[in-house]
Write a protein that holds these residues in place. Structure first.
Motif, short mmCIF file in Angstrom:
data_model
loop_
_atom_site.label_atom_id
_atom_site.label_comp_id
_atom_site.label_asym_id
_atom_site.label_seq_id
_atom_site.Cartn_x
_atom_site.Cartn_y
_atom_site.Cartn_z
N SER A 1 0.84 -1.18 0.00
CA SER A 1 0.00 0.00 0.00
C SER A 1 0.88 1.24 0.00
O SER A 1 2.02 1.19 0.44
N TRP A 2 0.33 2.34 -0.52
CA TRP A 2 1.08 3.59 -0.67
C TRP A 2 0.27 4.77 -0.15
O TRP A 2 -0.95 4.73 -0.10
N ARG A 3 0.98 5.86 0.13
CA ARG A 3 0.36 7.14 0.46
C ARG A 3 0.89 8.16 -0.51
O ARG A 3 2.02 8.06 -0.99
N SER A 4 0.05 9.18 -0.84
CA SER A 4 0.51 10.19 -1.80
C SER A 4 -0.34 11.44 -1.70
O SER A 4 -1.34 11.49 -0.99
N ASP A 5 0.08 12.44 -2.48
CA ASP A 5 -0.75 13.61 -2.69
C ASP A 5 -1.74 13.26 -3.81
O ASP A 5 -1.81 12.11 -4.23
N GLN A 6 -2.50 14.25 -4.30
CA GLN A 6 -3.47 13.98 -5.36
C GLN A 6 -2.76 13.33 -6.55
O GLN A 6 -1.87 13.94 -7.14
N PRO A 7 -3.11 12.10 -6.89
CA PRO A 7 -2.39 11.43 -7.97
C PRO A 7 -2.79 11.95 -9.35
O PRO A 7 -3.95 12.30 -9.59
N ASP A 88 -0.89 15.70 6.04
CA ASP A 88 -1.57 15.60 7.33
C ASP A 88 -2.65 14.51 7.36
O ASP A 88 -2.54 13.56 8.13
N ARG A 89 -3.68 14.63 6.54
CA ARG A 89 -4.73 13.61 6.53
C ARG A 89 -4.16 12.26 6.12
O ARG A 89 -4.48 11.22 6.73
N THR A 90 -3.31 12.26 5.10
CA THR A 90 -2.74 11.01 4.64
C THR A 90 -1.79 10.43 5.69
O THR A 90 -1.73 9.21 5.87
N GLY A 91 -1.07 11.28 6.40
CA GLY A 91 -0.21 10.79 7.48
C GLY A 91 -1.01 10.12 8.58
O GLY A 91 -0.64 9.05 9.06
N LEU A 92 -2.11 10.74 8.97
CA LEU A 92 -2.98 10.13 9.98
C LEU A 92 -3.53 8.81 9.47
O LEU A 92 -3.52 7.80 10.18
N ALA A 93 -3.99 8.79 8.22
CA ALA A 93 -4.55 7.55 7.65
C ALA A 93 -3.49 6.46 7.57
O ALA A 93 -3.78 5.28 7.84
N ALA A 94 -2.25 6.81 7.21
CA ALA A 94 -1.18 5.82 7.14
C ALA A 94 -0.86 5.27 8.52
O ALA A 94 -0.61 4.06 8.67
N ALA A 95 -0.88 6.11 9.53
CA ALA A 95 -0.64 5.65 10.90
C ALA A 95 -1.75 4.70 11.35
O ALA A 95 -1.48 3.64 11.93
N VAL A 96 -2.99 5.05 11.05
CA VAL A 96 -4.13 4.18 11.40
C VAL A 96 -4.00 2.86 10.65
O VAL A 96 -4.22 1.78 11.23
N PHE A 97 -3.66 2.90 9.37
CA PHE A 97 -3.44 1.69 8.58
C PHE A 97 -2.44 0.77 9.27
O PHE A 97 -2.64 -0.43 9.39
N ARG A 98 -1.34 1.34 9.72
CA ARG A 98 -0.29 0.53 10.33
C ARG A 98 -0.78 -0.15 11.61
O ARG A 98 -0.42 -1.30 11.88
N VAL A 99 -1.61 0.53 12.39
CA VAL A 99 -2.15 -0.07 13.61
C VAL A 99 -3.22 -1.11 13.28
O VAL A 99 -3.17 -2.24 13.74
N VAL A 100 -4.18 -0.72 12.46
CA VAL A 100 -5.34 -1.57 12.18
C VAL A 100 -4.98 -2.76 11.30
O VAL A 100 -5.39 -3.88 11.56
N VAL A 101 -4.24 -2.52 10.24
CA VAL A 101 -3.97 -3.57 9.26
C VAL A 101 -2.71 -4.36 9.59
O VAL A 101 -2.70 -5.59 9.54
N LEU A 102 -1.65 -3.66 9.93
CA LEU A 102 -0.37 -4.33 10.14
C LEU A 102 -0.12 -4.74 11.58
O LEU A 102 0.82 -5.48 11.86
#
Length: 152
Positions: A1-7, A88-102
């Motif tokens: 999975s990846w995080r990014s700005d508007q692709p 910011d939003r993507t950073g929060l989402a990536a952190a949540v991903f790491r807790v919830v998924v990984l």
């Protein structure tokens, strides 16, 4: 999975070629906006799931995180998670991903909201910091199975 700005269209094509199955769009706004119409149409064309979550960068409510955790449980991985600037939003989402998924600890996942990832705890960034501090994952056994190499 990846995080990014508007692709861009080229970036969406590239992540689809690399196996991304779902695009989680954190941007506020939706149908009728040029970026939204283009992104959703291209995702359909590429066979990608497109889930707009409509996060506000100023909203620190847990409702935003709950929508994300539901999407992570319902939609196929790997994911491209993005907002407008990818910070910011993507950073929060990536952190949540790491807790919830990984299954990472909050302490380990918190690095997604660091200056090294472009996050500054000022202005809108403060709301994401508050949301992170208040985030609790009550069901670690219910996490989605994703290989660690799929981390954003």
């Amino acid at each position: 999975s990846w995080r990014s700005d508007q692709p861009t269209a080229a970036e969406l094509r590239r992540v689809a070629e690399h196996g991304v199955k779902t695009v989680l769009c954190l941007r506020k706004g939706g149908p009728g906006r040029d970026w939204y119409e283009e992104e959703s149409a291209l995702c359909r064309e590429l066979g990608l799931e497109f889930r707009p979550l409509g996060w506000s960068a100023l909203d620190d409510s847990q409702e935003q995180i709950e929508r994300l955790t539901r999407a992570l449980q319902e939609l196929p991985a790997p994911y491209l998670i993005h907002c407008k600037h990818g910070v910011d939003r993507t950073g929060l989402a990536a952190a949540v991903f790491r807790v919830v998924v990984l299954g990472h600890s909050k302490e380990l996942a918190e690095s997604e909201l660091s200056i090294w990832n472009g996050h500054l705890p000022f202005f809108a960034g403060r709301a994401m910091d508050r949301a992170w501090r208040n985030f609790r994952w009550p069901n670690p056994e219910g996490r989605v199975a994703v290989k660690p190499s799929d981390a954003p």
